[in-house]
Scaffold this active site. Sequence first.
Site, PDB file in Angstrom:
ATOM      1  N   HIS A   1       0.771  -1.161  -0.049  1.00 35.27           N
ATOM      2  CA  HIS A   1      -0.143   0.033   0.052  1.00 35.27           C
ATOM      3  C   HIS A   1       0.728   1.454   0.019  1.00 35.27           C
ATOM      4  O   HIS A   1       1.276   1.772   1.082  1.00 35.27           O
ATOM      5  CB  HIS A   1      -0.854   0.013   1.122  1.00 35.27           C
ATOM      6  CG  HIS A   1      -1.774   1.068   1.245  1.00 35.27           C
ATOM      7  ND1 HIS A   1      -3.330   1.055   1.955  1.00 35.27           N
ATOM      8  CD2 HIS A   1      -2.134   2.355   0.913  1.00 35.27           C
ATOM      9  CE1 HIS A   1      -3.731   2.131   1.832  1.00 35.27           C
ATOM     10  NE2 HIS A   1      -3.079   2.876   0.986  1.00 35.27           N
TER      11      HIS A   1
ATOM     12  N   GLU B   1     -11.220   3.364   5.812  1.00 40.15           N
ATOM     13  CA  GLU B   1     -10.412   4.181   6.616  1.00 40.15           C
ATOM     14  C   GLU B   1     -11.001   5.138   7.107  1.00 40.15           C
ATOM     15  O   GLU B   1     -10.947   5.019   8.336  1.00 40.15           O
ATOM     16  CB  GLU B   1      -9.547   4.710   5.183  1.00 40.15           C
ATOM     17  CG  GLU B   1      -8.397   5.826   5.864  1.00 40.15           C
ATOM     18  CD  GLU B   1      -7.753   6.593   4.174  1.00 40.15           C
ATOM     19  OE1 GLU B   1      -8.281   6.555   3.413  1.00 40.15           O
ATOM     20  OE2 GLU B   1      -6.415   7.255   4.712  1.00 40.15           O
TER      21      GLU B   1
HETATM   22  N1  HPA Z   1      -6.748   7.419   1.203  1.00 40.84           N
HETATM   23  C1  HPA Z   1      -7.407   7.723   0.214  1.00 40.84           C
HETATM   24  N2  HPA Z   1      -6.755   8.071  -1.000  1.00 40.84           N
HETATM   25  C2  HPA Z   1      -5.581   8.242  -0.893  1.00 40.84           C
HETATM   26  C3  HPA Z   1      -4.869   7.874   0.145  1.00 40.84           C
HETATM   27  C4  HPA Z   1      -5.184   7.455   1.311  1.00 40.84           C
HETATM   28  O1  HPA Z   1      -4.950   7.143   2.345  1.00 40.84           O
HETATM   29  N3  HPA Z   1      -3.338   8.287  -0.062  1.00 40.84           N
HETATM   30  C5  HPA Z   1      -3.376   8.862  -1.356  1.00 40.84           C
HETATM   31  N4  HPA Z   1      -4.633   8.780  -1.945  1.00 40.84           N
HETATM   32 ZN    ZN Z   2      -3.604   4.810   0.597  1.00 38.33          ZN
END
Ligand code: HPA
Ligand code: ZN
Length: 315
Positions: free
Chosen positions: A14, A197
Amino acid sequence: MYDWLNALPKAELHLHLEGSLEPELLFALAERNKIALPWNDVEALRSAYAFNNLQEFLDLYYAGADVLRTEQDFYDLTWAYLLKCKAQNVIHTEPFFDPQTHTDRGIPFEVVLRGIKQALVDGEKQLGISHGLILSFLRHLSEEEAFKTFEQAMPFRDAFIAVGLDSSEMGHPPRKFQRVFDKARSEGLLTVAHAGEEGPPEYIWEALDLLKIKRIDHGVRAIEDERLMQRIIDEQIPLTVCPLSNTKLCVFDDMRQHNILQMLERGVKVTVNSDDPAYFGGYVTENFAALHESLGMTKEQATRLAQNSLDARLV
Ligand code: HPA
Ligand code: ZN
């Protein structure tokens, strides 16, 4: 402990290449491309790296990416990241790139891809780091725009292993991209998606059931849904967790509240990753080190986390 963690062989699953753009390289590329920046110097830019949520970060991340203009710029960006991998014993990486961030500024798709891919190929040959590249769609843009990007990518089908989904999660559920992910799978591509997230467990269910993802990017909010937890344990669906990202973007207020070790001990296939290391204060080893310092992660746990990353590779 840092040196021991650094020496562990690991895979990174990731990582946004645009998020590995260090302020020093950002300034150097701005100079090379004769672009005026709104920050006076590297220190001023670095001090802007304070975020209350994902969106505040994304605004700066997309602004920073504007210095990337030529094939050489994308090569240099990717090569700098691969040198970090080498220094931290990352033996395999499956990075994301966001073509729409660049094509929307008038940079041709093939300029972006050629620079990135050439560096990855050189990285295999010269540094011994294997890779699989993931094309990520920006979820705040439309389904139609994702389809357009997919069509631009298809002449280069063999350059990718998978498609992904990133950017602003809230209000942009995985189901918005079901058809373009169906199309990608029909071309033999694997699928992954950022889910859970900032978004709720329902978004993780959708990503699994509708987008048929092989891995969940972040996924830390799965812990709020016991039935979902049972599924990801039973099916051993990997989670690509990014501890420093989660604290910098206030997904957790403090590293001591992070749930990665709790998940590990429940049998979830969690992995440690850096997400956007130039913005969040460190690469993979720094993420491992933070877990040791704040959560007391043991060497035995670190070994399992690193083994999970090797097991959770798509290629
Ligand atoms: N989340 C969503 N989009 C993103 C992220 C993330 O952590 N990092 C870069 N683009
Ligand atoms: Zn990401």
